[in-house]
Design an enzyme around this catalytic site. Structure first.
Site, mmCIF file in Angstrom:
data_model
loop_
_atom_site.group_PDB
_atom_site.id
_atom_site.type_symbol
_atom_site.label_atom_id
_atom_site.label_comp_id
_atom_site.label_asym_id
_atom_site.label_seq_id
_atom_site.Cartn_x
_atom_site.Cartn_y
_atom_site.Cartn_z
ATOM 1 C CG ASP A 1 -1.710 -6.635 -2.054
ATOM 2 O OD1 ASP A 1 -2.410 -5.870 -2.857
ATOM 3 O OD2 ASP A 1 -1.091 -7.653 -1.758
ATOM 4 C CB SER A 2 2.726 -7.963 1.034
ATOM 5 O OG SER A 2 1.524 -7.720 1.979
ATOM 6 C CB THR B 1 0.117 -4.012 5.946
ATOM 7 O OG1 THR B 1 -1.192 -3.959 5.593
ATOM 8 C CG2 THR B 1 0.968 -2.354 6.137
ATOM 9 C CG ASP B 2 -2.412 -8.268 3.511
ATOM 10 O OD1 ASP B 2 -3.173 -7.035 4.538
ATOM 11 O OD2 ASP B 2 -3.089 -8.102 2.113
ATOM 12 C CD GLN C 1 -7.503 -21.703 17.770
ATOM 13 O OE1 GLN C 1 -8.901 -21.350 18.247
ATOM 14 N NE2 GLN C 1 -7.744 -22.883 17.256
ATOM 15 C CB THR D 1 -0.609 -0.167 0.932
ATOM 16 O OG1 THR D 1 -1.514 -0.731 0.722
ATOM 17 C CG2 THR D 1 -1.470 1.736 1.389
#
Ligand code: ASP
Length: 344
Positions: free
Chosen positions: A61-62, A93-94, A275, A16
């Site tokens: 895009d990552s 960022t992903d 988790q 981004t």
């Protein structure tokens, strides 16, 4: 570049931070991003290090970053290692936490700051978080006290292999839930100096990664473990199981344990993570987890899933034997597991 000031290599991979609006939504654009960077007056200040940008080709895009791109980014750093004092990796960022984790293992005996950053709003927008993330990441990359791979975002410098993306839309998008920030950027950049890794003694080298077949399974109430039997074969070299709480699996693992036992006997490494972002796996604390250990699973303690995945790729790529990989998965290589866990 002139002399006297620190020299930083900025590796632009996409994400981004450098995206422009297109008819199909935001997409990375090389030339325009370079122009935008050149137009930031602060980046030319005498107080800033000198910097030079190299682009990954293609910009991504990552979500599309793979082991291949980790090797490309690692090679760019290794190739320029002696000519620069620090590195800033501009990244989407992903998957930034995965890339930060992977680089922390790949860049062996790294003594230079390698700072990953990006933004939630592109630099081309009037209101953005890109400008500050970029400026501060460059300043940190010029700092002599950092000898590791970090992620800088929204005012916090985090250990790369402890970080997770925890917000899809906040400007403070990353956390390292099991390790305090290495620095916080308020009026000044305040380092938590006691937490920074010391400079390593050995020579720097790059361990490239192989695209080893690994998997991640997240357990949930009602999970039908038998469905996984067919994929958990010796072809799958490593599996990260995201369990409940401190390492618990449903139904006392009636269905899962024979599958894990078989996979483990076939040489597959099975890592138990939680988790819960905060806290540690403690195999054996409950009956529901003791059985996992007996079946041959290895504790990931407070490893993030991102770091567990990257570490599996790394350890397999070194050519280590399975027993050694099991051992190293439970011990810290570069600060990815808490010492308390390590000593258990
Ligand atoms: N999808 C984008 C990426 O990871 C999101 C971002 O950069 O914030 O490349």
């Amino acid at each position: 570049m002139g002399t006297g000031r620190k020299k930083i290599l900025v590796i632009y991979t996409g994400g981004t931070i450098g995206m422009m609006k297109t008819s199909n939504g935001y997409a990375p654009e090389k030339e325009k991003f370079h122009q935008l960077m050149e137009a930031i007056p602060e980046l030319k200040s005498e107080e800033m290090p000198e910097w030079q940008v190299v682009d990954m080709d293609p910009l991504l895009d990552s979500s599309n970053i793979t082991v291949r791109e980790w090797n490309i980014i690692g090679s760019m750093i290794a190739e320029h290692y002696d000519r620069f004092d620090g590195f800033v990796v501009l990244h989407g960022t992903d998957t930034m936490a995965y890339t930060a984790s992977a680089l922390s293992f790949m860049l062996r005996n790294n003594r230079k700051p390698v700072i990953l950053t990006g933004s939630q709003i592109p630099l081309c927008e009037i209101r953005n978080d890109a400008r500050d993330n970029l400026i501060t990441a460059l300043m940190v990359a010029a700092d002599d006290c950092v000898h590791e791979v970090c992620l800088y975002f929204g005012g916090k410098l985090l250990r790369g292999n402890r970080s997770i993306k925890y917000s899809a839309d906040d400007l403070i998008a990353f956390e390292s839930p099991n390790f305090p920030p290495l620095a916080e950027a308020g009026i000044e950049i305040r380092y938590n100096t006691g937490l920074l890794l010391p400079a390593p003694k050995g020579p720097f080298s790059l361990q490239k990664l192989q695209n080893v077949p690994i998997g991640v399974i997240k357990v949930f109430p009602g999970i039908q473990f038998e469905l996984f039997d067919s994929i958990m074969t010796e072809r799958l070299r490593g599996i990260v199981i995201e369990t409940f709480g401190a390492g618990n699996i449903p139904g006392n693992g009636d269905m899962l344990l024979p599958i894990i036992r078989k996979a483990s006997e076939n040489g597959t490494i099975i890592i138990v993570c939680s988790q819960c972002p905060h806290g540690t796996v403690s195999l054996g604390a409950y009956e529901t987890s003791a059985t996992l250990k007996k079946a041959g699973a290895v504790s990931g303690y407070d490893l993030t899933t991102e770091a567990a995945v990257a570490k599996l790729y790394y350890l397999f790529s070194t050519g280590m034997k399975e027993d050694e990989i099991r051992y190293h998965m439970e011990h810290s290589l570069c600060g990815e597991i808490s010492l308390e866990s390590e000593e258990r």
